[in-house]
Write an enzyme that holds these catalytic residues in place. Structure first.
Site, PDB file in Angstrom:
ATOM      1  N   ASP A   1      88.334   5.795  63.886  1.00  0.00           N
ATOM      2  CA  ASP A   1      87.542   6.706  63.047  1.00  0.00           C
ATOM      3  C   ASP A   1      88.189   7.000  61.690  1.00  0.00           C
ATOM      4  O   ASP A   1      87.541   7.596  60.834  1.00  0.00           O
ATOM      5  CB  ASP A   1      87.438   8.088  63.737  1.00  0.00           C
ATOM      6  CG  ASP A   1      86.316   8.136  64.753  1.00  0.00           C
ATOM      7  OD1 ASP A   1      85.643   7.118  64.938  1.00  0.00           O
ATOM      8  OD2 ASP A   1      86.133   9.220  65.357  1.00  0.00           O
TER       9      ASP A   1
ATOM     10  N   LYS B   1      83.951  15.844  61.150  1.00  0.00           N
ATOM     11  CA  LYS B   1      82.663  15.123  61.114  1.00  0.00           C
ATOM     12  C   LYS B   1      81.872  15.428  62.376  1.00  0.00           C
ATOM     13  O   LYS B   1      82.420  15.897  63.380  1.00  0.00           O
ATOM     14  CB  LYS B   1      82.887  13.603  61.029  1.00  0.00           C
ATOM     15  CG  LYS B   1      83.723  12.967  62.181  1.00  0.00           C
ATOM     16  CD  LYS B   1      82.975  12.624  63.450  1.00  0.00           C
ATOM     17  CE  LYS B   1      83.871  11.940  64.498  1.00  0.00           C
ATOM     18  NZ  LYS B   1      83.315  11.939  65.847  1.00  0.00           N
TER      19      LYS B   1
ATOM     20  N   ALA C   1      87.457  17.575  70.636  1.00  0.00           N
ATOM     21  CA  ALA C   1      86.124  18.151  70.471  1.00  0.00           C
ATOM     22  C   ALA C   1      85.105  17.144  69.960  1.00  0.00           C
ATOM     23  O   ALA C   1      83.935  17.478  69.805  1.00  0.00           O
ATOM     24  CB  ALA C   1      86.200  19.344  69.515  1.00  0.00           C
ATOM     25  N   GLY C   2      85.546  15.908  69.621  1.00  0.00           N
ATOM     26  CA  GLY C   2      84.610  14.920  69.081  1.00  0.00           C
ATOM     27  C   GLY C   2      84.288  15.178  67.622  1.00  0.00           C
ATOM     28  O   GLY C   2      83.327  14.631  67.086  1.00  0.00           O
TER      29      GLY C   2
HETATM   30  O1  C5P Z   1      90.773   3.763  68.044  1.00  0.00           O
HETATM   31  P1  C5P Z   1      91.158   4.966  68.831  1.00  0.00           P
HETATM   32  O2  C5P Z   1      92.622   4.984  69.168  1.00  0.00           O
HETATM   33  O3  C5P Z   1      90.707   6.239  68.221  1.00  0.00           O
HETATM   34  O4  C5P Z   1      90.382   4.855  70.219  1.00  0.00           O
HETATM   35  C1  C5P Z   1      90.746   5.611  71.328  1.00  0.00           C
HETATM   36  C2  C5P Z   1      90.161   4.970  72.585  1.00  0.00           C
HETATM   37  O5  C5P Z   1      88.741   5.128  72.610  1.00  0.00           O
HETATM   38  C3  C5P Z   1      90.366   3.475  72.701  1.00  0.00           C
HETATM   39  O6  C5P Z   1      91.589   3.187  73.318  1.00  0.00           O
HETATM   40  C4  C5P Z   1      89.193   3.062  73.579  1.00  0.00           C
HETATM   41  O7  C5P Z   1      89.449   3.378  74.934  1.00  0.00           O
HETATM   42  C5  C5P Z   1      88.090   3.994  73.134  1.00  0.00           C
HETATM   43  N1  C5P Z   1      87.210   3.411  72.100  1.00  0.00           N
HETATM   44  C6  C5P Z   1      86.320   2.411  72.448  1.00  0.00           C
HETATM   45  N2  C5P Z   1      85.484   1.887  71.499  1.00  0.00           N
HETATM   46  C7  C5P Z   1      85.503   2.342  70.235  1.00  0.00           C
HETATM   47  C8  C5P Z   1      86.399   3.378  69.850  1.00  0.00           C
HETATM   48  C9  C5P Z   1      87.243   3.878  70.817  1.00  0.00           C
HETATM   49  O8  C5P Z   1      86.273   1.963  73.612  1.00  0.00           O
HETATM   50  N3  C5P Z   1      84.658   1.830  69.330  1.00  0.00           N
END
Ligand code: C5P
Length: 293
Positions: free
Chosen positions: A133, A9, A94-95
């Site tokens: 995500d 994405k 890479a986002g």
């Molecule tokens: O949910 P996920 O494990 O992919 O998120 C990785 C990190 O990205 C989280 O631990 C947090 O530091 C940051 N994050 C955030 N706010 C979001 C999504 C991710 O701060 N909405």
């Protein structure tokens, strides 16, 4: 044996609405599936194993594929096995949501292989438990993500767009970019929640990512100078992508830009939801209820 494509994405818009008490950030984002994918093969096996080709990402418990498989097997009420093989094409860090796309494909593939019969509605909370995500990758096409990004509202496909992905030779760690955002200048006021029919052409993580990696901002300017109608960071980076009016324009821009040292330029396009469904879901009869075309 089941083989599934796991599509990447970009975020066409990403507004950060504030830091939440649980440490995550409240966001409002527009996700868009693109025609760039990994492939995962699922085979029957007593133990759970993972092998990976095409990338040096570790096949250990930090891998979102194994995390998704474990969470699903718990949800199904006991340890189950499968032999998983992941062919990586989506760059890591890479986002582009590669790890999350793989996790969602794992839920879809194992739901079919293990004949669990979970519906899309039942898979969504399992996806959200694996990562913010992941739920988007059970929907595909264009969708709005709110909350941590896990609350998904499917949107109609926009007209097809040609994209140039600019892939720097380094990855970005999402938590680090959010930390840089929190450490940066405090805005006078928090942005208002956008209207879903008019999401702003903006990524609030861009400034923070560019403080960590200043070279990212020159990649964006280069895309604009080549005629991109929009040039943004995807998610927390490191990919910078440009939106072009036509594929020939995108190809010409990629050819002109691809000569930069260490940066790879890749031409791709947005993937409409119907095509995503056809290519990303298990064969008829095995796709979850709620996701059938
Ligand atoms: O949910 P996920 O494990 O992919 O998120 C990785 C990190 O990205 C989280 O631990 C947090 O530091 C940051 N994050 C955030 N706010 C979001 C999504 C991710 O701060 N909405």
């Amino acid at each position: 044996m089941i083989a599934l494509e796991a599509f990447a994405k970009v975020n066409r818009s990403l507004v950060v609405l504030g830091l939440r008490p649980d440490g995550y950030h409240e966001i409002d984002t527009l996700f868009q599936t693109i025609d760039l994918s990994d492939e995962i093969r699922f085979e029957e096996e007593n133990r759970l194993t993972l092998s990976i080709a095409g990338s040096a990402v570790p096949a250990d418990d930090s891998n979102l594929v194994l995390r998704a498989a474990r969470v699903l097997s718990e949800r199904a009420g006991g340890a189950r096995g499968a032999r998983l093989h992941l062919s990586k094409r989506i760059p890591v860090g890479a986002g582009l949501g590669g790890g999350s796309a793989d996790a969602a494909a794992t839920l879809l593939g194992l739901n079919a292989l293990w004949r669990l019969g979970l519906t899309a509605e039942e898979l969504r909370p399992v996806a959200a438990a694996v990562g913010s995500d992941v739920a988007f990758f059970l929907c595909g096409g264009r969708a709005r993500g709110t909350g941590r990004g896990e609350k998904i509202e499917p949107l109609p496909d926009p007209p097809d767009e040609s994209l140039v992905l600019f892939l720097p030779p380094f990855g970005m760690a999402t938590p680090e970019v959010y930390r840089a955002l929190d450490a940066g200048p405090v805005p006078d006021s928090l942005p208002p929640r956008p209207d879903s029919s008019a999401m702003p052409d903006r990524n609030d993580l861009e400034a923070a990512a560019e403080r960590l990696r200043p070279e990212l901002s020159s990649l964006r300017s280069a895309l604009v100078s080549q005629g991109a109608v929009s040039a943004r960071l995807s998610g927390s980076g490191s990919t910078v992508f440009g939106v072009f009016r036509s594929e020939p324009e995108a190809r010409a821009a990629a050819a002109a830009l691809g000569r930069r040292e260490g940066v790879r330029a890749l031409v791709t396009r947005t993937l409409p939801r119907a095509e995503w469904r056809r290519r990303a879901l298990p064969a008829a009869g095995n796709e979850p209820e709620g996701l059938k075309p």
